[in-house]
Design a protein around this motif. Structure first.
Motif, PDB file in Angstrom:
ATOM      1  N   UNK A 112      31.376  40.846  45.987  1.00 27.14           N
ATOM      2  CA  UNK A 112      30.151  41.843  45.969  1.00 27.14           C
ATOM      3  C   UNK A 112      29.729  42.330  44.751  1.00 27.14           C
ATOM      4  N   UNK A 113      30.042  41.938  43.439  1.00 28.23           N
ATOM      5  CA  UNK A 113      29.558  42.537  42.378  1.00 28.23           C
ATOM      6  C   UNK A 113      28.055  42.501  42.336  1.00 28.23           C
ATOM      7  N   UNK A 114      27.427  43.537  41.632  1.00 25.94           N
ATOM      8  CA  UNK A 114      25.954  43.578  41.489  1.00 25.94           C
ATOM      9  C   UNK A 114      25.499  42.396  40.643  1.00 25.94           C
ATOM     10  N   UNK A 115      24.397  42.055  41.151  1.00 31.54           N
ATOM     11  CA  UNK A 115      23.809  40.868  40.439  1.00 31.54           C
ATOM     12  C   UNK A 115      22.357  41.093  39.932  1.00 31.54           C
ATOM     13  N   UNK A 116      21.929  40.602  38.551  1.00 29.61           N
ATOM     14  CA  UNK A 116      20.473  40.987  38.267  1.00 29.61           C
ATOM     15  C   UNK A 116      19.526  40.253  39.102  1.00 29.61           C
TER      16      UNK A 116
END
Length: 81
Positions: free
Chosen positions: A47-51
């Motif tokens: 669930x980590x932010x992605x660009x």
């Protein structure tokens, strides 16, 4: 006040913290926010932010919005509680 959040150059948890800090900073005071997790090939949290489109967005899930991957991180060094 200048502040830097960094861990082992690429952690998903740190990237989530950076995204939340950036979202809570007034635009006129925000210089830069980096998606450090794009520099590595090992994911340490789900669930980590992605660009996307040159932008990084914080999760809308509770807390930092990530679930650490114990299978990658290994056993805790310290457990409090």
């Amino acid at each position: 006040i200048a502040m830097t959040l960094e861990d082992s150059w690429g952690g998903d948890v740190t990237t989530a913290a950076i995204a939340h800090l950036a979202h809570s900073t007034l635009p006129e005071f925000l210089f830069t926010a980096t998606d450090f997790n794009s520099y590595v090939t090992v994911s340490t949290a789900e669930g980590a932010p992605q660009r996307a489109g040159g932008r990084l967005a914080a999760s809308t899930e509770p807390g930092l919005g990530v679930v650490p991957r114990a299978d990658v991180l290994g056993e805790p060094v310290l457990t409090v509680g």
